[in-house]
Design an enzyme around this catalytic site. Sequence first.
Site, mmCIF file in Angstrom:
data_model
loop_
_atom_site.group_PDB
_atom_site.id
_atom_site.type_symbol
_atom_site.label_atom_id
_atom_site.label_comp_id
_atom_site.label_asym_id
_atom_site.label_seq_id
_atom_site.Cartn_x
_atom_site.Cartn_y
_atom_site.Cartn_z
ATOM 1 N N SER A 93 -2.049 12.653 11.491
ATOM 2 C CA SER A 93 -1.258 13.056 10.325
ATOM 3 C C SER A 93 -2.052 13.734 9.220
ATOM 4 O O SER A 93 -1.516 14.567 8.493
ATOM 5 C CB SER A 93 -0.499 11.857 9.760
ATOM 6 O OG SER A 93 -1.386 10.809 9.419
ATOM 7 N N GLU A 147 7.363 12.249 -7.718
ATOM 8 C CA GLU A 147 6.602 11.057 -8.100
ATOM 9 C C GLU A 147 5.601 10.815 -6.990
ATOM 10 O O GLU A 147 5.817 11.217 -5.850
ATOM 11 C CB GLU A 147 7.557 9.905 -8.362
ATOM 12 C CG GLU A 147 7.730 8.874 -7.300
ATOM 13 C CD GLU A 147 8.392 9.382 -6.045
ATOM 14 O OE1 GLU A 147 7.759 9.214 -4.994
ATOM 15 O OE2 GLU A 147 9.507 9.924 -6.087
ATOM 16 N N LYS A 154 2.199 16.328 4.933
ATOM 17 C CA LYS A 154 3.082 16.290 3.760
ATOM 18 C C LYS A 154 3.511 17.674 3.288
ATOM 19 O O LYS A 154 4.570 17.838 2.699
ATOM 20 C CB LYS A 154 2.407 15.535 2.624
ATOM 21 C CG LYS A 154 2.372 14.034 2.852
ATOM 22 C CD LYS A 154 2.031 13.293 1.574
ATOM 23 C CE LYS A 154 2.231 11.801 1.728
ATOM 24 N NZ LYS A 154 1.183 11.171 2.557
HETATM 25 C C1 LIG Z 1 1.241 9.951 3.173
HETATM 26 C C2 LIG Z 1 0.561 9.871 4.463
HETATM 27 C C3 LIG Z 1 1.040 9.050 5.511
HETATM 28 C C4 LIG Z 1 2.203 8.112 5.353
HETATM 29 O O1 LIG Z 1 3.422 8.704 5.054
HETATM 30 P P1 LIG Z 1 4.580 8.885 6.132
HETATM 31 O O2 LIG Z 1 5.735 9.338 5.332
HETATM 32 O O3 LIG Z 1 4.798 7.557 6.782
HETATM 33 O O4 LIG Z 1 4.120 9.901 7.104
HETATM 34 C C5 LIG Z 1 0.388 9.084 6.727
HETATM 35 N N1 LIG Z 1 -0.695 9.863 6.927
HETATM 36 C C6 LIG Z 1 -1.190 10.650 5.940
HETATM 37 C C7 LIG Z 1 -2.383 11.483 6.237
HETATM 38 C C8 LIG Z 1 -0.583 10.688 4.688
HETATM 39 O O5 LIG Z 1 -1.086 11.465 3.727
#
Ligand SMILES: *Cc1c(COP(=O)(O)O)cnc(C)c1O
Length: 419
Positions: free
Chosen positions: A395, A129, A107
């Site tokens: 992610s 938000e 993010k």
């Molecule tokens: C917020 C988040 C997601 C989901 O958001 P996307 O916009 O689909 O990437 C996935 N993995 C993590 C670790 C997150 O914090």
Amino acid sequence: MQIELTDKQADELLGQLVAGELPDARGRFGPFGGCYAPETLMPALARLAAGVDEHLHAPAFQAELGAELQDWVGRPTALTHARGLSQRWGADVWLKREDLAHTGAHKINNALGQALLARRLGAGRVIAETGAGQHGVATAAACARAGMPCIVYMGAVDVERQRPNVDRMLQLGAEVAPVTSGDATLRAAIDEAFRDWVADPEGSYYLLGSAVGPHPYPYLVRELQAVIGREARAQMQELAGGPADAAFACVGGGSNAIGLFHPLLGDRDTQLIGVEAGGCGAGLGENSATLVTGTPGILHGSLSLLLQDVNGQVQETHSVSAGLDYAGVGPEHALLKTIGRVTYESATDADALAALRECCEAEGILPALETAHAFADARRWAHDNPGKRILIGLSGRGDKDMPTLSKLMHAGEAPGRAA
Ligand SMILES: *Cc1c(COP(=O)(O)O)cnc(C)c1O
């Protein structure tokens, strides 16, 4: 509403995506996307689109962003050979480590890029938000770094549920505004943040957290997250000896997945698989598998797929991972599904928890619950396709999920055993 494309149309659209020609001037990804916002917001969105066109790919902005991504975020993130999982799954598994980025997930790539853009566009403050609070934390950190004051709207219910993230935002200097109207969760927070923006469209910058919303956000967020796929593509060549046979990423709004997938779209030998939250079942309200089961409709400013009933009422969603718990999804994913370039699957809460535990045991890495969905489906695919080279978008890290995991552990449900 039904959207179908001929094979020829699908081929052309994929060609345009690979050539960087989508979205078009109207913000459309084929039949999806666009800009369906209240009249009062249209001038602000048009101004933002013009600002993005002017600055995003300009050498001065790219130099500033590149330096901050390296020195402050810690890019490039590692590509790790998952030796333990490779052995267990009978595959060659590689992990793109966004969990190692500053604040613990992908993010920050987007939050930083937009905070720098806001400053360049002359905004005096940033509005955001957040639901679970992860985007709020990334925004608070990025705004502190860019020297921009920021206010983060958050449903009052979420403020209570996500206290550690609220405290992190406050610690990083953000103002957190609890929203008590409506359902007092993310939906109400979005309404309130839009209201704030409408009141001061010139002086404020609205920093959106995923590849969703009206044009230019799905494009802007994809461009800022595509650093994941560009790095991974080069690292696979260098470290793994060639492109992946299949690449996996979890999909909530779709930002980490589009960031990984977009630069790989032209690699036709690489299968791309997005994994949504299958929750606790296939019934409406039991999951948030928007691409797997959703239908076309408009939500939060763009035409995409969404979870709705026959009357167009947006459905409640469920997932053990707060970051995947959303009824909509970015329009580029809706197109990628429709033209068949990306396959979308779902993994249940239980599958994700089991995959999270396996990744901990085999690799010494605690992934986020969101991320664990990608591992669950990669494991399934590896079983059906032995001996292949697999890339997984990791992610984020799972430290933020410890309250949830501790509760499950002590309830004896997994992972681990009760104390
Ligand atoms: C917020 C988040 C997601 C989901 O958001 P996307 O916009 O689909 O990437 C996935 N993995 C993590 C670790 C997150 O914090």
